[in-house]
Motif scaffolding. Structure first.
Motif: not given
Ligand SMILES: Cc1cc2nc3c(=O)[nH]c(=O)nc-3n(C[C@H](O)[C@H](O)[C@H](O)COP(=O)(O)OP(=O)(O)OC[C@H]3O[C@@H](n4cnc5c(N)ncnc54)[C@H](O)[C@@H]3O)c2cc1C
Length: 479
Positions: A276-298
């Protein structure tokens, strides 16, 4: 057939995406099967090494030659036949995953395996039994290969159709297309019961096609394959869910796997705090208090997509207070935004490795689902204890992690290697594997011994001998 002798003309073929570098005398680019037969026959007679080259996106040095000749499959790049009724696609081996997806777009059918690297070829995917994010629901390449056309190291051809040639217990006996008898015994291996791509695939009474899938090109050159397609879902709901706690994410993960009827995702991909920390460099608007993220598809339908979204919202709200920040995708542009999130990560890591001028050290291990949290915590504790910089992402639906250790100097690299071995040992002790999708190649041979005894690895060598007595093809891979 094109032959190049000047090293300057084939430098790109001496490496793969792992940056491992080899050497060779010449590059051969055959244009038809007869030329491949001739090349291999001569190689066996004269004991010349031949290394098969796909797109070179492998991460274990498996297409990297260690002397001899490079056999590039790049002219085998045609889609041969689309059978809508049987839902099959016949392709030559250098057709890329991206080309298959583009060809099938709008047809109502799709090819389920989807490795992140879309430039990889079907030949390479068969070589490594490649997986992708959708492996969580659909399984790996193996499941979707109905038939392969192979040229053996002797120059003989062998067509293997799923369901036709089986082992009798642990013994194989069959004839090539030209009538030569091949027989050998399989070692009695108990493969880990997780997503797995380390060493030959072995099972009692197994189908011969499964031995070739994941054999890293050591048994023959695959010239073409028939792929099994499935009906495309009407709609796919994508989401990046952000979590503000460690336990919240792991609870979500274990509970979502039980929601088969209501949510039933087809992929679950993980991004740790450092990702998440690395991605903040290129991807805007990641919520500030994010610890982890999951990408899911249904998978859903036009009629049900609102209901699916509501179900996901209600379910997610039990595990994270960032539920209202979830990024949702229903149309193509929105799906691309989520895929971009996933795709940016390896690139950001490669940039760091480049900056530190060190080798990449990344795991490809998987463990049984019940140990996923324990295994993750074990890795993180070790990295912190040793003060190593790390980034972990991966196919967490399959309890499969890519933990990348970013070292800044030789001393750190040596320490990181010890930690790396420790992590692989831990995976094996929990009933997991040292490689779930990238294979062994040349870079991970020493680690195969963590998983299998010398006796079993010797059994692998005997299989190889039955096809390739002079050891001419893809020498140096696996053992
Ligand atoms: C950014 C990135 C993301 C990736 N993501 C994934 C992922 O999600 N899942 C995954 O599984 N892998 C992934 N990989 C690894 C890689 O894409 C796969 O291993 C892929 O299967 C390699 O295909 P290739 O065509 O590049 O093969 P190569 O690297 O050229 O070769 C791989 C092996 O297959 C053999 N081979 C190639 N063609 C043939 C043939 N015609 N007959 C017999 N043997 C052959 C080669 O000799 C070699 O042993 C990723 C790599 C990168 C760089």
């Amino acid at each position: 057939m094109i032959v190049k002798h000047n090293k300057n003309e084939f430098e790109d073929y001496l490496v793969d995406a792992s940056s491992y570098e080899g050497f060779a005398d010449e590059l051969i680019i055959p244009e038809n099967v007869d030329e491949i037969k001739q090349i291999l026959k001569e190689a066996t007679v004269k004991s010349h090494k031949i290394t098969i080259s796909g797109a070179g996106t492998g991460l274990t040095g498996s297409r990297v030659p260690l002397g001899g000749k490079i056999l590039s499959m790049e002219r085998f790049n045609r889609i041969l036949n689309f059978d809508r009724e049987r839902k099959t696609l016949k392709v030559e081996s250098f057709v890329r995953i991206e080309e298959i997806a583009n060809y099938l777009a709008g047809s109502g059918l799709f090819y389920p395996p989807n490795p992140t690297e879309k430039l990889s070829t079907i030949g390479g995917n068969i070589g490594n039994n490649a997986s992708g994010a959708r492996t969580y629901k659909y399984g790996s390449t193996r499941k979707y290969i109905n038939k392969i056309d192979v040229v053996l190291p002797t120059g003989e051809s062998l067509t293997i159709k799923r369901g036709e040639i089986f082992a009798n217990g642990y013994n194989f006996e069959f004839c090539t297309n030209g009538g030569t008898l091949i027989s050998f015994e399989l070692p009695k291996v108990q493969m880990p019961k997780v997503k797995h791509a380390a060493g030959y695939y072995i099972e009692q009474n197994m189908d011969l096609i499964d031995l070739f899938i994941g054999a890293e090109g050591t048994l023959g050159v695959v010239t073409g394959a028939e792929l099994q397609l499935l009906d495309s879902p009407e709609e796919v709901l994508g989401a990046i869910v952000f979590f503000d706690s460690h336990d919240g994410m792991f609870d979500f993960l274990s509970e979502i796997k039980k929601t088969d009827e209501i949510i039933s995702p087809r992929l679950i991909e993980f991004f740790d705090d450092n990702s998440i920390m690395l991605l903040r460099g290129t991807i805007p608007h990641i919520p500030k208090t994010t610890v982890y993220a999951l990408w899911i598809e249904i998978e859903t339908s036009k009629e049900k997509s609102d209901e699916t979204l509501t179900n996901l919202y209600l379910f997610t709200s039990q595990f994270t207070s960032l539920v209202d920040d979830t990024w949702v995708a229903l149309n193509e542009a929105e799906h691309k935004r989520l895929a971009h999130f996933r795709h940016e990560l390896p690139l950001a890591v490669y940039e760091k490795i480049h900056q530190y001028k060190q080798q990449k050290l990344g795991t490809d291990s998987a463990v049984p689902n019940e140990f996923v949290k324990e295994y993750y915590e074990y890795m993180v504790n070790l990295f912190k204890q040793e003060q190593l910089e790390y980034v972990i992402w991966g196919h967490i639906g399959n309890s499969h992690f890519h933990a990348n250790i970013l070292t800044k100097n030789e001393d750190e690299f040596r320490r990181a290697k010890d930690v790396y071995v420790d992590i692989l040992r831990r995976a094996v002790s929990l009933g997991g594997t040292i490689s779930a999708e990238h294979g062994i190649g040349k870079l991970k041979k020493e680690y195969l011994k963590i998983l299998y005894s010398e006796e079993i690895i010797d059994g692998f060598r005997k299989i190889k001998e039955a096809f390739d007595s002079k050891n001419v093809l893809n020498d140096g891979n696996i053992f």
